[in-house]
Design a protein around this motif. Sequence first.
Motif, short mmCIF file in Angstrom:
data_model
loop_
_atom_site.label_atom_id
_atom_site.label_comp_id
_atom_site.label_asym_id
_atom_site.label_seq_id
_atom_site.Cartn_x
_atom_site.Cartn_y
_atom_site.Cartn_z
N ASN A 10 0.81 -1.21 0.01
CA ASN A 10 -0.28 -0.15 0.21
C ASN A 10 0.81 1.08 -0.13
O ASN A 10 0.55 2.17 -0.80
CB ASN A 10 -0.94 -0.41 1.28
CG ASN A 10 -1.77 1.31 1.70
OD1 ASN A 10 -1.34 2.16 1.94
ND2 ASN A 10 -3.24 1.11 0.77
N LYS A 269 -2.82 7.79 -6.03
CA LYS A 269 -3.75 7.47 -5.73
C LYS A 269 -4.02 7.38 -3.91
O LYS A 269 -4.91 7.22 -3.30
CB LYS A 269 -4.49 5.79 -6.08
CG LYS A 269 -4.28 5.83 -7.40
CD LYS A 269 -4.95 4.70 -7.59
CE LYS A 269 -5.04 4.35 -9.34
NZ LYS A 269 -6.11 5.17 -9.75
N LEU A 270 -2.56 8.11 -3.21
CA LEU A 270 -2.15 7.19 -2.37
C LEU A 270 -2.62 8.70 -1.46
O LEU A 270 -1.99 9.61 -1.87
CB LEU A 270 -1.39 6.64 -1.62
CG LEU A 270 -0.89 6.01 0.02
CD1 LEU A 270 -1.98 4.79 0.14
CD2 LEU A 270 0.48 5.47 0.02
N LYS A 276 -7.83 7.59 7.90
CA LYS A 276 -8.79 6.48 6.98
C LYS A 276 -10.78 7.46 7.03
O LYS A 276 -10.91 7.79 6.05
CB LYS A 276 -8.72 5.59 8.10
CG LYS A 276 -7.68 4.18 7.28
CD LYS A 276 -7.54 3.08 8.19
CE LYS A 276 -6.20 2.49 8.37
NZ LYS A 276 -6.75 0.93 8.75
N THR A 280 -11.93 8.75 3.86
CA THR A 280 -13.19 8.65 3.32
C THR A 280 -14.65 9.68 2.44
O THR A 280 -14.97 9.64 1.67
CB THR A 280 -13.99 7.50 4.13
OG1 THR A 280 -13.16 6.32 4.46
CG2 THR A 280 -15.41 6.95 3.74
N ASN A 283 -13.39 11.56 0.16
CA ASN A 283 -13.74 10.45 -1.35
C ASN A 283 -15.64 11.05 -1.46
O ASN A 283 -15.41 11.42 -3.00
CB ASN A 283 -13.50 9.42 -1.61
CG ASN A 283 -12.33 9.37 -1.40
OD1 ASN A 283 -11.44 9.75 -2.02
ND2 ASN A 283 -11.97 7.96 -0.98
N GLN A 294 -9.11 8.45 -3.53
CA GLN A 294 -7.85 8.19 -2.93
C GLN A 294 -7.79 7.07 -2.04
O GLN A 294 -9.08 6.59 -1.39
CB GLN A 294 -7.64 9.48 -2.16
CG GLN A 294 -6.93 10.69 -3.34
CD GLN A 294 -6.42 11.57 -2.24
OE1 GLN A 294 -7.21 12.19 -1.13
NE2 GLN A 294 -4.53 11.80 -2.26
N GLU A 295 -6.50 6.53 -1.93
CA GLU A 295 -6.87 5.61 -0.68
C GLU A 295 -5.71 5.82 0.69
O GLU A 295 -5.32 6.36 0.88
CB GLU A 295 -5.68 4.25 -1.38
CG GLU A 295 -6.80 3.44 -2.44
CD GLU A 295 -5.96 2.52 -2.67
OE1 GLU A 295 -5.49 1.47 -1.93
OE2 GLU A 295 -6.48 2.31 -3.35
N ARG A 297 -2.88 5.74 3.12
CA ARG A 297 -2.16 5.05 4.18
C ARG A 297 -2.46 3.62 5.31
O ARG A 297 -3.52 3.49 5.87
CB ARG A 297 -1.26 5.64 4.62
CG ARG A 297 -0.30 6.02 3.73
CD ARG A 297 0.50 6.97 4.51
NE ARG A 297 1.84 6.18 5.08
CZ ARG A 297 3.27 6.35 5.19
NH1 ARG A 297 3.54 6.69 3.97
NH2 ARG A 297 3.91 5.02 6.47
N SER A 298 -2.20 2.85 4.51
CA SER A 298 -2.72 0.77 5.32
C SER A 298 -2.14 0.73 6.76
O SER A 298 -3.02 0.80 8.13
CB SER A 298 -2.10 -0.27 4.75
OG SER A 298 -0.99 0.06 4.75
#
Length: 642
Positions: A10, A269-270, A276, A280, A283, A294-295, A297-298
């Motif tokens: 990720n 994308k990151l 988190k 969300t 987005n 976008q994502e 970071r894990s």
Amino acid sequence: MTAEAAELSNITLDDPVDEEIASYLDLASPRCFFLFAGAGSGKTRSLVKALNHVKATYGRDLSLHGYRVGVITYTNAACEEIKRRIDFSPLFYVATIHSFAWELIKGFHHDIREWLRESLVADIEELRVQEEKGRAGTKASITRLAQIESKSKRLDRLGEIKSFSYNPNGENREPNSLNHSEVIAICSAFIAQKPLMRWILVGRFPFLLIDESQDTNRHLVDALFVPAQEHSDRFALGLIGDVMQRIYADGKERIEDALPENWAKPSKKLNHRCPKRVVTLINKIRSEVDTHIQEPRSDAIEGHVRLFIRLSGAPDRKAVEDEIRARMAAVTDDASWGQIDNCKVLTLEHHMSAKRLGFENVFAPLYEIDSWRTGLLDGTLPATRFFTQSILPLIEASKRGDKFAVSRIVRQSSPLVTAPALKAAEDAGALLKQAQSGVDALMALWEEGDPVCGEVLRSVAEHQLFVIPDALLPVVEVLLAESAEAEEAAPEAEADDKAGDEADDPLTPEMGALLSMMNAPFAEIDIYRRYVSGLASFDTHQGVKGLEFERVMVIMDDSEACGFMFGYAKLLGEKAPTATDMKNMEEGKDTSIDRTRRLLYVTCSRAERSLAFVAYSENPEAVKANVISNGWFSEDEIDITK
């Protein structure tokens, strides 16, 4: 795949994008590109990696041919950050858009003169047509006639000007100076219309990268498309940005849609910055605009988001917002929310910040003068700089009893104790005593309470403690005259006559603004200094783009906004779009809802840990229902006034 491997996968998600960009910066086969880089995506890191790739691969060849790589950024701070990361390599020319534009045109004095001549003639003709259609004697007519006179004088002087000057960080008041907008307009016109200028551009910068391209002047962006197409075999234009972060009106709308077909369109994308829950949310906010997602970071924290809806009639906004910060401290189990200096509170406009922080008496009158706004906001306006950089340090040193600092400030800045003054004086000790008397008189003002700015300035002038800047000399004359009149206790009849004379000869707006500022408590000067230095807990939505903060509070309050450019009530569903909004939607034009959505996206994406919204509303239930319907917030994330 193990959890550790998944996390690594990720975090390195966007590494192929950096490699893709490097492939476009090829001297033998350059390719133009637009890099989508959303909030917190590490675009500066990608930009620096691209520059280091160019240096390692082509540095020697570029230097041998006298080429450099051009990098345009939005602020001086961003310039310095990039320069630092590339070790100040002379291979790269890193500059703001205004500095870059001036660098290109500054030697073409004849062409600049002719451009100005045509522009002034056209402006004067347009104003005369408007004057013929308008009514004489109105404020609009007076303004038009003043503009015609001013532009005509400038037109008459053009032939006398041998060379033009420009300071990207100054007010540019000299007769041969260009203003900020003229530099951009001239550069755009020269690139678009003059093949020689395009050859010069490409001959100096085979690669040109523009950060925050969505907010770069649209005329300049359009002009740069011309050499990008005309010299595609030897020139690569790289635009870096995000349409959702366009917050300035002169930026290019829908820049991604305007790109030529042969341009590359890599996308990051990151999101490295936000928790988190915030990723969300942003987005969701942009989902009605485009498909960029976008994502997080894990290894990002979950984070907290809350919406507090309060009645717009709340009389004490500060108390409301203090109470909300206390609630956030409990919700997040983070006591730092209770200390405002540990939070960043974002307002829609500067005057809202000034009101909440308590420096509106200094700020508001000066902000009314359009030509002063840039200097006022970056701390370079001569009138305010004199207070923040000369007077305030002396007062602070005196209050803390630092005699060494007081002596140093006086020796550095006071005309009384300069080396030439002391050398020429028959009694140098008398000058030192006079300087000390000036300091004592100034500090004596605080014995009766907090003085206003005018009292402080008058004391400094009376004792010749500092050299008064030209911008404040007329103010000093008024202050000294008022002081003399007060001592003489002029008869009431004479005072009435004087008031009548002033009505017949009104002050200029600039003079009126300065005199109004003189009534502000001097204590506001330090608050203003902290604000423009970025040290205050408050800032504007626009002012923090590119920055990040652990705790962010966003104030959504249309009732305190002065303009019509933004409207939270419409975005949040409290009010319906206006007829103008509907017309603009049908024509594909920007609406106040679009602008507000982008501004909200920018503010949300500043948060590193937790995020609070404060929405002042006449219909809290409507706002609550709308944001739940849109999927922005869950019911347990909303705190509403019943």
